[in-house]
Design an enzyme around this catalytic site. Structure first.
Site, PDB file in Angstrom:
ATOM      1  N   LYS A   6       0.794  -1.292  -0.059  1.00  0.00           N
ATOM      2  CA  LYS A   6      -0.049   0.046  -0.054  1.00  0.00           C
ATOM      3  C   LYS A   6       0.801   1.336   0.046  1.00  0.00           C
ATOM      4  CE  LYS A   6      -1.731   2.806   2.991  1.00  0.00           C
ATOM      5  NZ  LYS A   6      -1.934   3.878   2.241  1.00  0.00           N
ATOM      6  N   CYS A  24      13.318  10.571   7.774  1.00  0.00           N
ATOM      7  CA  CYS A  24      13.474  10.089   9.357  1.00  0.00           C
ATOM      8  C   CYS A  24      14.871  10.112  10.008  1.00  0.00           C
ATOM      9  CB  CYS A  24      12.842   8.510   9.397  1.00  0.00           C
ATOM     10  SG  CYS A  24      13.543   7.341   8.387  1.00  0.00           S
TER      11      CYS A  24
HETATM   12  P1  TAP Z   1       1.455   7.798   8.772  1.00  0.00           P
HETATM   13  O1  TAP Z   1      -0.126   8.484   9.219  1.00  0.00           O
HETATM   14  O2  TAP Z   1       2.093   6.933   9.752  1.00  0.00           O
HETATM   15  O3  TAP Z   1       1.388   7.148   7.452  1.00  0.00           O
HETATM   16  C1  TAP Z   1       2.172   6.173   6.818  1.00  0.00           C
HETATM   17  C2  TAP Z   1       1.589   5.222   6.072  1.00  0.00           C
HETATM   18  O4  TAP Z   1       0.756   4.466   6.933  1.00  0.00           O
HETATM   19  C3  TAP Z   1       0.732   5.803   4.838  1.00  0.00           C
HETATM   20  O5  TAP Z   1       0.729   4.823   3.838  1.00  0.00           O
HETATM   21  C4  TAP Z   1      -0.592   5.884   5.476  1.00  0.00           C
HETATM   22  O6  TAP Z   1      -1.896   5.832   4.801  1.00  0.00           O
HETATM   23  C5  TAP Z   1      -0.581   4.802   6.570  1.00  0.00           C
HETATM   24  N1  TAP Z   1      -1.398   4.379   7.537  1.00  0.00           N
HETATM   25  C6  TAP Z   1      -1.981   5.438   8.195  1.00  0.00           C
HETATM   26  N2  TAP Z   1      -2.875   5.174   9.236  1.00  0.00           N
HETATM   27  C7  TAP Z   1      -2.967   3.706   9.205  1.00  0.00           C
HETATM   28  C8  TAP Z   1      -3.544   2.722  10.007  1.00  0.00           C
HETATM   29  N3  TAP Z   1      -4.273   2.941  10.781  1.00  0.00           N
HETATM   30  N4  TAP Z   1      -3.079   1.330   9.683  1.00  0.00           N
HETATM   31  C9  TAP Z   1      -2.384   1.005   8.722  1.00  0.00           C
HETATM   32  N5  TAP Z   1      -1.608   1.834   7.762  1.00  0.00           N
HETATM   33  C10 TAP Z   1      -1.856   3.142   8.168  1.00  0.00           C
HETATM   34  O7  TAP Z   1       2.066   9.261   8.563  1.00  0.00           O
HETATM   35  P2  TAP Z   1       1.939  10.599   7.859  1.00  0.00           P
HETATM   36  O8  TAP Z   1       0.510  10.916   8.248  1.00  0.00           O
HETATM   37  O9  TAP Z   1       2.288  10.233   6.603  1.00  0.00           O
HETATM   38  O10 TAP Z   1       3.043  11.566   8.449  1.00  0.00           O
HETATM   39  C11 TAP Z   1       3.000  11.948   9.956  1.00  0.00           C
HETATM   40  C12 TAP Z   1       4.259  12.054  10.658  1.00  0.00           C
HETATM   41  O11 TAP Z   1       4.825  10.931  10.450  1.00  0.00           O
HETATM   42  C13 TAP Z   1       5.147  12.886   9.582  1.00  0.00           C
HETATM   43  O12 TAP Z   1       5.131  14.250  10.055  1.00  0.00           O
HETATM   44  C14 TAP Z   1       6.584  12.357  10.231  1.00  0.00           C
HETATM   45  O13 TAP Z   1       6.877  12.917  11.446  1.00  0.00           O
HETATM   46  C15 TAP Z   1       6.194  10.880  10.371  1.00  0.00           C
HETATM   47  N6  TAP Z   1       6.611  10.036   9.470  1.00  0.00           N
HETATM   48  C16 TAP Z   1       7.587   9.331   9.404  1.00  0.00           C
HETATM   49  C17 TAP Z   1       8.157   8.685   8.434  1.00  0.00           C
HETATM   50  C18 TAP Z   1       9.440   7.640   8.269  1.00  0.00           C
HETATM   51  S1  TAP Z   1      10.306   7.338   7.240  1.00  0.00           S
HETATM   52  N7  TAP Z   1       9.771   7.355   9.664  1.00  0.00           N
HETATM   53  C19 TAP Z   1       7.682   8.629   7.202  1.00  0.00           C
HETATM   54  C20 TAP Z   1       6.398   9.362   7.171  1.00  0.00           C
HETATM   55  C21 TAP Z   1       5.838  10.176   7.972  1.00  0.00           C
HETATM   56  P3  TAP Z   1      -2.413   7.048   3.993  1.00  0.00           P
HETATM   57  O14 TAP Z   1      -1.930   6.987   2.722  1.00  0.00           O
HETATM   58  O15 TAP Z   1      -3.908   6.848   4.082  1.00  0.00           O
HETATM   59  O16 TAP Z   1      -1.997   8.136   4.857  1.00  0.00           O
END
Ligand code: TAP
Length: 452
Positions: free
Chosen positions: A155, A264
Site C-alpha cells: 500500500k 526519518c
Molecule cells: P502515517 O500516518 O504514519 O502514514 C504512513 C503510512 O501508513 C501511509 O501509507 C498511511 O496511509 C498508512 N496508515 C495510516 N494510518 C494507518 C493505519 N491505521 N493502519 C495502517 N496503515 C496506516 O504518517 P503521515 O501522516 O504520512 O506523516 C505523519 C508524521 O509521521 C510525519 O510528520 C512524520 O513525523 C512521520 N513520518 C515518518 C516517516 C518515517 S520514514 N519514519 C515517514 C512518513 C511520516 P495514508 O496513505 O492513508 O496516509
C-alpha cells in the site's frame, strides 16, 4: 465501494491525475489472490526466481528517467534525488536477486539422525509505505520479501502512489506471475489496517509515524503477526571542537534539509561543543543561505517543496514563536514551499528540539564535554540515525558505542547502504531493513530431524 483519490503536485498545489482508492472487498480479494499464488511462487526454482528479480531490476533501470520524473511531480523531490531513488530500487532488487540461490539453512550435528534447519518464506507480506521516500522504502520491503519466496501486497501512501503503481506494472512486464506482487492504493485506515487484521497476511512492514506504528504493533499482537517498524527520528549531529569544522558546517545543511527535511534520518538536532559554538554558527550561516530551494525539476535544485499544505502548517507551527538564528530562502510561488530554517534551542524541553518536525528545520544547542554530548544525544525517545565529527579516533569509537541509535556515521552523514542493516533503536522502530538481516526477517526458521 472503491473510489478515486486526487494526486496533487506539491510544487504547484494542482491536481494532475487521480488513482483508485481500494475498499475492503478489493483489499481482501487482492490478499486472497496473493495467498493463492504463494505455494507456486515459493516453489519457483531459486535460479528462476533470481532471474525474474534481475529482469525486474533491468526494467527499473530502463525506466529510471520515467520513474524519477513521476516522483518529481508527485512528491516534489529534486530530480537528482529522484534519480538516486529509482536507482536505489534497481540496486536493491539486484542485491536481493542474489539471495534465492544463497538462502541456505544449516545442518547441525546430532545423535541418531540428520538435523536440518530451513529458512521458510512466511506467506503473504503486507508493506505499508509513507509519502516521504515512496520508491526506496517500497523496494526495501518488496525486494527481500519476494527473494525469500513470499508474495507481497503493497500500500503506497495516498499522497504518493504513482511510482509504486508503475513498479507493479514493471514487475508484471518482467514476468513475475500475476498476484505475486500487487500494489493496492488506498487509505491507511482501510487497506493498511486490513493488512494488520487479515489472517492470511503473515507479516506487516510499516514505515511512518511512531503513533501509527504503535497501533500496528498492538493490532498485530492479536495474531502474533511479524512486524518490521521503521518509525520517526530526531537524530543528533554532534560536532566536537577538534573536528574539521569547515567540512562539518558545509555538510550540515544537506543532512537535515535534504528532501525538505522529510526524512526519518534527518540530523535535526545539531550539538556543537561550546568552545567552537560561535565559530561553527558563523560557518553554518552562509551554507544554509546558499542552500538552493528551487523547482524540483531544476538540475541545480537541492530542495523542493513540502508534501502538502497541511504538512506546511505543521512545520510552520514549530517555527512560530521560536528563536530563529537564520534562514535560507524559498520560492514564493504557489506550492508548499518552506525556507531552510535554523532555530536556537534554549532548553531540551523546546518543542522543536524534542519533536520530529519532518521539515527543513534545524535546532541547535551547545554542549560542554563528551559526557554532556552523549547525554543530550540520548535524551530522546528516538534512536534511528546520527553523526559525529571529531579527529580523535578513540572519542569516535567511545561516542559511537554510547549513542543509542541504529545507524551512526563518523565524519559523514551516510545512513543508508543497501548491503548493510538499517533501522531504529528505542521508539524509532523494530527490526532491520536492507543487508542480510532484512532477508532473514522475511523467513521463519524450521528445524527438521530425520531419524536414522
Ligand atoms: P502515517 O500516518 O504514519 O502514514 C504512513 C503510512 O501508513 C501511509 O501509507 C498511511 O496511509 C498508512 N496508515 C495510516 N494510518 C494507518 C493505519 N491505521 N493502519 C495502517 N496503515 C496506516 O504518517 P503521515 O501522516 O504520512 O506523516 C505523519 C508524521 O509521521 C510525519 O510528520 C512524520 O513525523 C512521520 N513520518 C515518518 C516517516 C518515517 S520514514 N519514519 C515517514 C512518513 C511520516 P495514508 O496513505 O492513508 O496516509
Amino acid at each position: 465501494m472503491s473510489s478515486v483519490t486526487d494526486v496533487i503536485n506539491p510544487s504547484t498545489g494542482e491536481v494532475f491525475t487521480t488513482v483508485p482508492s481500494l475498499d475492503l472487498a478489493a483489499t481482501d480479494a487482492a490478499i486472497e489472490r496473493a495467498a493463492k499464488v504463494f505455494p507456486a511462487w515459493r516453489a519457483v526454482a531459486p535460479g528462476d526466481r533470481a532471474r525474474l528479480l534481475r529482469r525486474f531490476a533491468a526494467l527499473v533501470d530502463q525506466h529510471l528517467d520515467e520513474l524519477a520524473g513521476l516522483e518529481v511531480r508527485n512528491s516534489g523531490h529534486t530530480i537528482g534525488n529522484a534519480r538516486w531513488e529509482a536507482g536505489n530500487v534497481r540496486d536493491v532488487l539486484d542485491y536481493y536477486a542474489g539471495a534465492p540461490e544463497r538462502l541456505s539453512g544449516r545442518q547441525i550435528p546430532v545423535a541418531g539422525g540428520l538435523d536440518v534447519t530451513f529458512h521458510e518464506p512466511l506467506g503473504v507480506v503486507g508493506i505499508i509505505v509513507p509519502w516521504n521516500f515512496p520508491m526506496p522504502i517500497a523496494g526495501w520491503g518488496f525486494a527481500p520479501a519476494l527473494a525469500a519466496g513470499n508474495t507481497v501486497v503493497l500500500k503506497p501512501a495516498e499522497l504518493t502512489p504513482l511510482t509504486a503503481i508503475r513498479l507493479g506494472e514493471l514487475a508484471l512486464e518482467a514476468g513475475l506471475p500475476e498476484g505475486v506482487f500487487q500494489i493496492l492504493p488506498g487509505k491507511g485506515s482501510v487497506v493498511g489496517q486490513r493488512f494488520v487484521t487479515h489472517p492470511a497476511v503473515r507479516k506487516v512492514c510499516f514505515t511512518g509515524s511512531t503513533e501509527v506504528g504503535k497501533s500496528i504493533m498492538a493490532g498485530a499482537a492479536d495474531q502474533v503477526k511479524r512486524v518490521t517498524l521503521e518509525l520517526g527520528g530526531k537524530s543528533a549531529n554532534i560536532v566536537f571542537a577538534d573536528a574539521d569544522l569547515e567540512k562539518a558546517a558545509a555538510s550540515a545543511p544537506s543532512s537535515v534539509f535534504d528532501n525538505a527535511g522529510q526524512d526519518c534520518c534527518a540530523r535535526s538536532r545539531l550539538l556543537v561543543q561550546e568552545s567552537v559554538y560561535d565559530k561553527f554558527l558563523s560557518l553554518l550561516e552562509p551554507a544554509v543561505k546558499a542552500f538552493r530551494v528551487e523547482q524540483p525539476s531544476s538540475p541545480t535544485a537541492e530542495m523542493g517543496p513540502l508534501i502538502s499544505a497541511g504538512h506546511r502548517q505543521t512545520v510552520t507551527s514549530y517555527v512560530e514563536g521560536s528563536d530563529i538564528a537564520f534562514r535560507g530562502s524559498a520560492p514564493t510561488d504557489s506550492g508548499w514551499w518552506f525556507p531552510p530554517t535554523v532555530l536556537l534551542a534554549h532548553s531540551t524541553e523546546d518543542r522543536h528540539w524534542r519533536e520530529e518536525v519532518f521539515g527543513p528545520v534545524l535546532s541547535v544547542l551547545p554542549f560542554s564535554d563528551e559526557d554532556d554530548a552523549v547525554r543530550l544525544a540520548n535524551d530522546t525517545e528516538y534512536g534511528l540515525s546520527g553523526s559525529l565529527w571529531t579527529r580523535d579516533l578513540g572519542r569516535a569509537l567511545r561516542v559511537s558505542r554510547a549513542v543509542e541509535t541504529g545507524a551512526l556515521s563518523v565524519n559523514s552523514h551516510s545512513s543508508v547502504r543497501y548491503w548493510t542493516p538499517f533501522g531504529g533503536m528505542k521508539q524509532s522502530g523494530l527490526g532491520r531493513e536492507l543487508g542480510p538481516d532484512a532477508l532473514l526477517s522475511f523467513t521463519d526458521v524450521k528445524n527438521v530431524f530425520m531419524a536414522m
